[in-house]
Design a protein around this motif. Structure first.
Motif, short mmCIF file in Angstrom:
data_model
loop_
_atom_site.label_atom_id
_atom_site.label_comp_id
_atom_site.label_asym_id
_atom_site.label_seq_id
_atom_site.Cartn_x
_atom_site.Cartn_y
_atom_site.Cartn_z
N SER A 37 -7.96 -14.04 0.95
CA SER A 37 -9.02 -12.91 0.19
C SER A 37 -9.45 -12.02 1.89
CB SER A 37 -10.16 -13.59 -0.17
OG SER A 37 -11.08 -12.27 -0.19
N ARG A 50 -17.85 -4.88 2.29
CA ARG A 50 -16.11 -3.60 2.71
C ARG A 50 -15.05 -4.77 2.98
NH1 ARG A 50 -17.09 1.48 7.23
NH2 ARG A 50 -14.52 0.93 7.04
N GLY A 51 -15.64 -6.23 3.21
CA GLY A 51 -15.15 -7.11 3.63
C GLY A 51 -14.38 -7.17 5.62
N GLU A 102 -11.02 1.84 3.90
CA GLU A 102 -12.65 0.69 3.74
C GLU A 102 -12.44 -0.05 4.85
OE1 GLU A 102 -14.11 -1.55 0.17
OE2 GLU A 102 -11.68 -1.57 -0.32
N HIS A 103 -11.12 -0.45 4.80
CA HIS A 103 -10.71 -1.92 5.78
C HIS A 103 -10.25 -1.09 7.15
CE1 HIS A 103 -11.46 -4.27 2.46
NE2 HIS A 103 -9.86 -4.00 2.12
N ARG A 138 -5.65 -10.78 2.62
CA ARG A 138 -5.57 -9.40 1.85
C ARG A 138 -5.85 -8.21 2.33
NH1 ARG A 138 -6.05 -11.94 -2.32
NH2 ARG A 138 -8.35 -10.90 -3.38
N GLN A 139 -7.35 -8.16 2.30
CA GLN A 139 -7.65 -6.78 2.99
C GLN A 139 -7.01 -6.62 4.08
OE1 GLN A 139 -11.78 -9.03 2.76
NE2 GLN A 139 -12.09 -9.02 0.82
N HIS A 159 -4.44 -5.10 3.07
CA HIS A 159 -4.79 -3.04 2.64
C HIS A 159 -4.81 -2.33 3.77
CE1 HIS A 159 -5.63 -4.60 -1.51
NE2 HIS A 159 -4.32 -5.27 -0.59
#
Length: 565
Positions: free
Chosen positions: A362, A395-396, A318-319, A365-366, A369
């Motif tokens: 935050s 999804r960030g 997702e990232h 971190r995304q 990943h």
């Protein structure tokens, strides 16, 4: 086709055939794969399954601009590197994922084989029966034998390849050694010639039965295929096979290309153009990326451009932004990428010049990943920067743009480009090893991520403007890290310590694992607290030696004054 475990409880063979429909049948053709997991390997069965499933997936996901020979070789190299890595990580002897593998692709007027190990391909043309592959094996002792080549055995892979014209009525037989190791060529030929159309699976079952009756003590598998039609090689197909797809014309809103309608131009640089486009049949929004005519004769640029779409199709996270296959085939050189809604991280930083530290960690971190998902596939992004990250509403952070991505399994066979380790990305975010022409690794992407986090918190870069002017070890050795706390008092000392380690000039001083860095982003590491910061010479060696030199100069001046007095 048919596979039988024989007298064994477990079947380590794997086989598969894919016959696509529509446009893909003409652009990719039909593929058949057979693999025999090495029984002495701890995970031979899994290796065989990975090879068959991986080839039938990756071959059809590969760019149409690649020839069959290029595509098959790249896919096998990538699969081999993946199996070797699994073996090193999960087995005691480092050779747990080992298998033979043989594949056959029928496209247009030709058949193309790719072969590693002792599985075989036979061709029956009229009454002629011919073995098309060689057994990559050796003999030793009294009747002993071993494999000289196999998938997953080593990082280097010597693939046997060949292509030959098709004729109507040709029959191709793929077998594992559980069959051809126990019955003669004359029996194989007899069964294949006797097989009637529609009964090919039964013929394969009969071959397995005869092998077992002849004393076979191994798994046995076979695929039998007959050529019932031969494609015509048009001028366009010929160009695709031996040249590249033509660059598309300049695009504008309202124009249509291969099933897409252009909505608007998103960005134009000296290297490429990107457009928001809509798939006409489904209405789905996508991004079309087209190459710049400035590089029409640059083979290295074109290779990287073509690779971007292939990489995007491999990534499932997702990232990470994905990529698509054009629904109506592709007649120009461009890449279809997933449209990610939202501002770029660069735009987000301008709108949030003083973000909350928790917001920053935050987002970090995304991104982390997403990078970790790429690294699991042995890919390095190599151009991580704020403009290549989109902040999606649900999804960030999503990483985009794989134009500089390095794929380890493919780098080995791209001889003209294999030695290019120089900075492909943006200078301020690229790790020092690119400037010094050193081999990059996962820590190189970590450096870029550290710089981005630092910039989100401070609006500046950790080594200032001098960094981009560095070109040698000496240049980098005199750089000073500027503490983030100097520009933003809300940055905890321990977080600044984690960033200092992530962007260390020497890769050896950076984090060994991304999980360790991720943990330190949100949990105070005692090592980075003031009372445990370590000797001053390690924390700021440049300033330390400047102070030492100053002290020595003062001492020398004092001594001189004393003598004169």
């Amino acid at each position: 086709m048919h596979s039988d475990p024989g007298p064994n409880e477990q079947n380590d063979d794997c086989l598969g055939v894919r016959v696509p429909e529509g446009v893909e049948l003409g652009t990719k053709g039909v593929a058949a794969v057979i693999a025999d997991g090495v029984s002495a390997a701890e995970y031979g069965k899994q290796a065989a399954e990975i090879c068959v499933q991986g080839f039938l997936s990756d071959y059809y996901d590969a760019p149409e601009a690649w020839t069959v020979a290029t595509c098959g070789s790249k896919v096998l190299q990538s699969l081999n590197r993946w199996l070797y890595g699994l073996g090193q990580s999960n087995s005691l002897d480092g050779r747990g994922y080992v298998t033979t593998m043989t594949s056959l692709v029928f496209k247009g007027q030709s058949a193309h084989l790719f072969h590693v190990g002792d599985t075989r391909i036979y061709r029956i043309r009229g009454t002629d029966f011919e073995q098309l592959t060689r057994d990559h094996s050796f003999s030793f002792g009294k009747g002993g034998s071993g494999l000289a080549r196999a998938m997953g055995m080593d990082t280097g892979l010597d693939i046997e390849t060949a292509s030959f014209p098709l004729e109507l009525g040709d029959r191709y037989l793929l077998t594992t050694d559980g069959i051809h190791g126990f019955i003669t060529d004359s029996v194989l030929k007899e069964v294949v010639l006797a097989a009637r159309e529609g009964d090919f699976d039964q013929a394969c079952r009969l071959l397995c039965q005869k092998a077992i009756e002849a004393g076979g003590n191994d798994n046995c598998s076979a695929i039998l295929i007959e050529v019932q039609g031969v494609g015509t090689a048009s001028k366009r197909e010929h160009q695709r096979n031996f040249q590249r797809l033509p660059f598309p014309p300049d695009l504008a809103p309202g124009m249509k290309i291969d099933g897409y309608e252009i909505e608007k131009e998103l960005q134009a640089t000296s290297r490429s153009q990107t457009y928001l486009a809509r798939e006409i049949e489904t209405g789905q929004l996508v991004v079309l990326k087209t190459p710049s005519v400035n590089f029409e004769d640059d083979a290295g640029y074109i290779e990287r451009f073509v690779m971007e779409g292939w990489i995007g199709k491999k990534l499932k996270n997702e990232h990470l932004a994905g990529a698509y296959v054009p629904p109506r085939g592709q007649y120009f050189l461009y890449t279809v990428l997933e449209y990610i809604e939202g501002p770029s991280l660069e735009e987000w930083m301008k709108a949030n010049p003083k973000p909350d530290v928790r917001q920053v960690t935050s987002i970090a971190r995304q991104i982390l990943h997403g990078l970790r998902a790429m690294h699991r596939l042995e890919m390095l992004h190599q151009d991580l920067k704020p403009s290549n990250v989109i902040i999606h509403p649900t999804r960030g952070a999503v990483i985009i743009d794989y134009g500089s991505t390095r794929v380890a399994g493919l780098q080995e066979i791209d001889a003209p480009f294999a030695g290019q380790h120089h900075a492909l990305g943006t200078l301020g975010y690229s790790a020092p090893e690119y400037f010094l022409e050193k081999l990059p690794n996962r820590k190189s992407d970590l450096f870029s991520l550290g710089v981005i986090i630092y910039e989100m918190l401070t609006g500046k870069l950790p080594y200032g403007e001098k960094y981009e002017r560095c070109h040698s070890v000496r240049d980098f050795s005199v750089l000073e890290y500027h503490p983030a706390t100097k520009f933003n008092s809300h940055v905890p000392v321990w977080l600044d310590g984690a960033l200092r380690k992530a962007v260390a000039i020497s890769p050896q001083r950076r984090y060994e694992s991304y999980s360790e860095f991720e943990y330190d982003l949100e949990h105070p590491n005692p090592k980075f607290l003031p009372e445990n910061a370590g000797p001053f010479i390690e924390r700021n060696p440049v300033l330390f030696w400047k102070l030492v030199a100053g002290a020595l100069l003062l001492a020398e001046a004092a001594t001189l004054v004393w003598f004169l007095w």
